[in-house]
Design an enzyme around this catalytic site. Sequence first.
Site, mmCIF file in Angstrom:
data_model
loop_
_atom_site.group_PDB
_atom_site.id
_atom_site.type_symbol
_atom_site.label_atom_id
_atom_site.label_comp_id
_atom_site.label_asym_id
_atom_site.label_seq_id
_atom_site.Cartn_x
_atom_site.Cartn_y
_atom_site.Cartn_z
ATOM 1 N N LEU A 180 0.793 -1.111 0.073
ATOM 2 C CA LEU A 180 -0.125 -0.076 0.085
ATOM 3 C C LEU A 180 0.965 1.020 -0.119
ATOM 4 O O LEU A 180 1.819 1.177 0.848
ATOM 5 C CB LEU A 180 -1.063 -0.202 1.166
ATOM 6 C CG LEU A 180 -1.784 -1.233 1.390
ATOM 7 C CD1 LEU A 180 -2.655 -1.026 2.703
ATOM 8 C CD2 LEU A 180 -2.655 -1.803 0.172
ATOM 9 N N GLU A 193 -2.989 -3.242 15.160
ATOM 10 C CA GLU A 193 -2.606 -2.193 14.251
ATOM 11 C C GLU A 193 -3.044 -2.450 12.676
ATOM 12 O O GLU A 193 -2.935 -3.516 12.345
ATOM 13 C CB GLU A 193 -0.914 -2.292 14.079
ATOM 14 C CG GLU A 193 -0.043 -2.093 15.346
ATOM 15 C CD GLU A 193 1.470 -1.928 15.007
ATOM 16 O OE1 GLU A 193 2.231 -1.667 15.913
ATOM 17 O OE2 GLU A 193 2.046 -2.341 13.851
ATOM 18 N N ARG A 208 1.246 -5.744 24.367
ATOM 19 C CA ARG A 208 1.718 -4.861 25.584
ATOM 20 C C ARG A 208 1.197 -3.686 25.853
ATOM 21 O O ARG A 208 0.579 -3.276 25.061
ATOM 22 C CB ARG A 208 3.442 -4.846 25.234
ATOM 23 C CG ARG A 208 3.309 -3.924 24.048
ATOM 24 C CD ARG A 208 5.016 -3.263 23.970
ATOM 25 N NE ARG A 208 4.928 -2.368 22.823
ATOM 26 C CZ ARG A 208 4.794 -2.396 21.315
ATOM 27 N NH1 ARG A 208 5.102 -3.825 21.096
ATOM 28 N NH2 ARG A 208 5.005 -1.398 20.754
ATOM 29 N N VAL A 244 3.811 2.694 24.387
ATOM 30 C CA VAL A 244 4.254 4.048 24.676
ATOM 31 C C VAL A 244 3.244 5.112 24.560
ATOM 32 O O VAL A 244 3.117 5.921 25.588
ATOM 33 C CB VAL A 244 5.330 4.580 23.459
ATOM 34 C CG1 VAL A 244 5.872 5.878 24.006
ATOM 35 C CG2 VAL A 244 6.562 3.397 23.922
ATOM 36 N N ARG A 293 6.680 12.571 21.339
ATOM 37 C CA ARG A 293 7.900 11.976 22.008
ATOM 38 C C ARG A 293 9.123 12.874 21.920
ATOM 39 O O ARG A 293 9.634 13.040 20.807
ATOM 40 C CB ARG A 293 8.032 10.584 21.222
ATOM 41 C CG ARG A 293 7.062 9.760 21.399
ATOM 42 C CD ARG A 293 7.562 8.286 20.688
ATOM 43 N NE ARG A 293 6.246 7.384 20.806
ATOM 44 C CZ ARG A 293 6.452 6.175 20.538
ATOM 45 N NH1 ARG A 293 7.680 5.570 20.387
ATOM 46 N NH2 ARG A 293 5.611 5.263 20.628
HETATM 47 C C1 MV4 Z 1 3.180 -2.161 5.025
HETATM 48 C C2 MV4 Z 1 3.402 -0.904 4.320
HETATM 49 C C3 MV4 Z 1 2.600 -0.890 3.057
HETATM 50 N N1 MV4 Z 1 1.924 -1.881 2.589
HETATM 51 N N2 MV4 Z 1 2.595 -3.110 4.468
HETATM 52 C C4 MV4 Z 1 6.296 -0.988 8.459
HETATM 53 C C5 MV4 Z 1 6.661 -1.579 9.841
HETATM 54 C C6 MV4 Z 1 5.534 -2.703 9.689
HETATM 55 N N3 MV4 Z 1 5.217 -2.729 11.322
HETATM 56 C C7 MV4 Z 1 4.671 -2.440 8.901
HETATM 57 N N4 MV4 Z 1 4.962 -1.410 7.938
HETATM 58 C C8 MV4 Z 1 4.522 -1.089 6.686
HETATM 59 N N5 MV4 Z 1 3.764 -2.235 6.180
HETATM 60 C C9 MV4 Z 1 2.259 -3.203 3.306
HETATM 61 N N6 MV4 Z 1 1.219 -4.184 2.732
HETATM 62 C C10 MV4 Z 1 3.911 0.174 4.871
HETATM 63 C C11 MV4 Z 1 4.588 0.112 6.191
HETATM 64 C C12 MV4 Z 1 5.304 1.422 6.698
HETATM 65 C C13 MV4 Z 1 4.929 1.865 7.731
HETATM 66 C C14 MV4 Z 1 3.724 1.524 8.443
HETATM 67 C C15 MV4 Z 1 3.494 2.211 9.627
HETATM 68 C C16 MV4 Z 1 3.878 3.405 9.802
HETATM 69 C C17 MV4 Z 1 4.947 3.791 9.431
HETATM 70 C C18 MV4 Z 1 5.329 2.885 8.024
HETATM 71 C C19 MV4 Z 1 6.529 3.510 7.370
HETATM 72 C C20 MV4 Z 1 6.817 2.925 6.276
HETATM 73 C C21 MV4 Z 1 6.147 1.625 5.968
#
Ligand code: MV4
Length: 446
Positions: free
Chosen positions: A203, A275, A291, A294, A337
Site C-alpha cells: 500500500l 495495528e 503489551r 508508549v 515523543r
Molecule cells: C506495510 C506498508 C505498506 N503496505 N505493509 C512498516 C513497519 C511494519 N510494522 C509495517 N510497515 C508497513 N507495512 C503493506 N502491505 C507500509 C509500512 C510502513 C509503515 C507502516 C506504519 C507506519 C510507518 C510506516 C513507514 C513505512 C512503511
Amino acid sequence: MFDKILVANRGEIALRIHRACREMGIRTVAVHSTADVNAMHVRLADESICIGPPPATDSYLNIQAMLTAAIITNADAIHPGYGFLSENADFAAKVEEHGFAFIGPSPDHIRLMGDKITARQTAVEVGIPVVPGSDGVVADLDEAKVAVESIGFPVLIKASAGGGGRGMKVAQSAKELPDALDDAKREALAYFGNADVYIEKFLAHPRHIEVQILADNHGNVVYLGERDCSLQRRHQKVLEEAPSPALNQAERHEIGAIAVAAAKKIGYRNVGTMEFLYENGKFYFIEMNTRLQVEHPVTEMICSLDIVREMIRIAAGAPLGFQQKDIRFSGHAIECRINAENPVTFMPSPGRVGDYHAPGGLGVRVDSALYSGYTVPPHYDSMISKLIVHGTNRNECLMRLRRALDEYVIDGIETTIPLHQRLVTDTDFVNGDYDVNWLEKQVGDE
Ligand code: MV4
C-alpha cells in the site's frame, strides 16, 4: 489484590507503573542496572534492586536476574512495561511458573502474535480484514509468483519474525521479485534468526491506525478508540494522536467492534493493540502488540481512565468495572515523543541535564523521568519525555500543545522539541493531511 509489584523496566514507563501502583495502595520494587543507580524510577519505588551492568542484555533483558529480583523482594506480580521483556513469551511463562502474576496477556497469545504469519492467519480466521497477500510462508520464488498472481504488483515482502520494518522489501515488478525475495530472507535470517517471509500487496499511502482493547478474565472486552500513529521516522513513532483525524464515527465503531469480536474469539486477556493500515476508507490488519504501548496516554486522556490500573486489576482477576456503553470519547489528545537527539540529524545526545522546567496547566501531562542534574545514560533508548496534551477539540489541543512546547526547558542536552515545534505549525499536519510517508519527506531523510 497484589501487595507488591516488581516493575521490570526503567525510565518514564517505570514511573508510570509505579504511580498506578501507589494510587492502588500497592508497594513497588524498582530494578536497575549499574548505569541507573540515580534514576528517578529507583528513587520513587519503595525498594530497589540492582540486576546487572549497563548493557540491557545483561540487566533489563536478563530473565534470570529479573526472576531472582522478584524472589528476593517477595513480589506478587511483575509488570514488564514496553520494550525489553514485555513481548517475550518465554519470560511471561517463566514468571508464571515461578508463581508470580504476569501483568499482561498469556504467554500463548504473546507467542501467537509475535509470529506475524500466525498473527495474520489468526486475523483471517476471526474475521479481521488483512492486506491481500500470501496464505502463509513463501518458501521460494515459485510460491512467491503464485501469491503475486492473485494480488498484483507492487508487493511487500515481510519477515514473519519481524517488526520495526526490518527485513521488509518492496518489489515493483516481476523483474524485481527474485532479488527482493532473496534480500528479505537474508535480512530476516540475519536480524531475527528466522528466514520465514510472507508477501502482502504494497500500500503506497496508508495511515497507521491502531485500536486499543482491554479484556478481563471473565469474557468482557472493550475498545478504547483508536490512535493515529502515522508520523514515524525509520519506524520509530514521533507523534501520536487520538482520535485519528481521518476517521468518522461510523468507521471508528466498525473497526472497534471488529477488534472486540476478534479478541473474544481468541480468548485474549489484558491489554492489546491491533495495528491497521488505513487507505481509501479501508482497514487492513498488519500486526498485534501484546503489551502496554508508549502512546497509551492519548487514549487515557480521551477516555478518562487509567490503562495501567486496569491492567493490574485484570491480572489480579478482577472484572472490568465498566462496559463499552460507559466509555465516552471526549476531546482530542496528542503526544510528542521527546528524544535526547539532535533535532536535525537525529544523532543521540546523552549527557547531563542542566535547568529543567516541565510545562503544566490545564490539559497538559508530562510523563518523564528527567530531573535537573540527571545524566541521560548512552546505553538505552533516547526517548526522555512524553508531552501529552488534551483539548476539547483538535484545534484547542494544537494551540495548547504549541504553548506547552514553548514552555518546556531542557538544558544541557539536545532534544527533539524544536522538531515538534515545527511539526505542530505545519499546514499539512494542522489539516490532519498526512500518511506514513509524510514525516520522512519533511525531515529530508531517505
Ligand atoms: C506495510 C506498508 C505498506 N503496505 N505493509 C512498516 C513497519 C511494519 N510494522 C509495517 N510497515 C508497513 N507495512 C503493506 N502491505 C507500509 C509500512 C510502513 C509503515 C507502516 C506504519 C507506519 C510507518 C510506516 C513507514 C513505512 C512503511
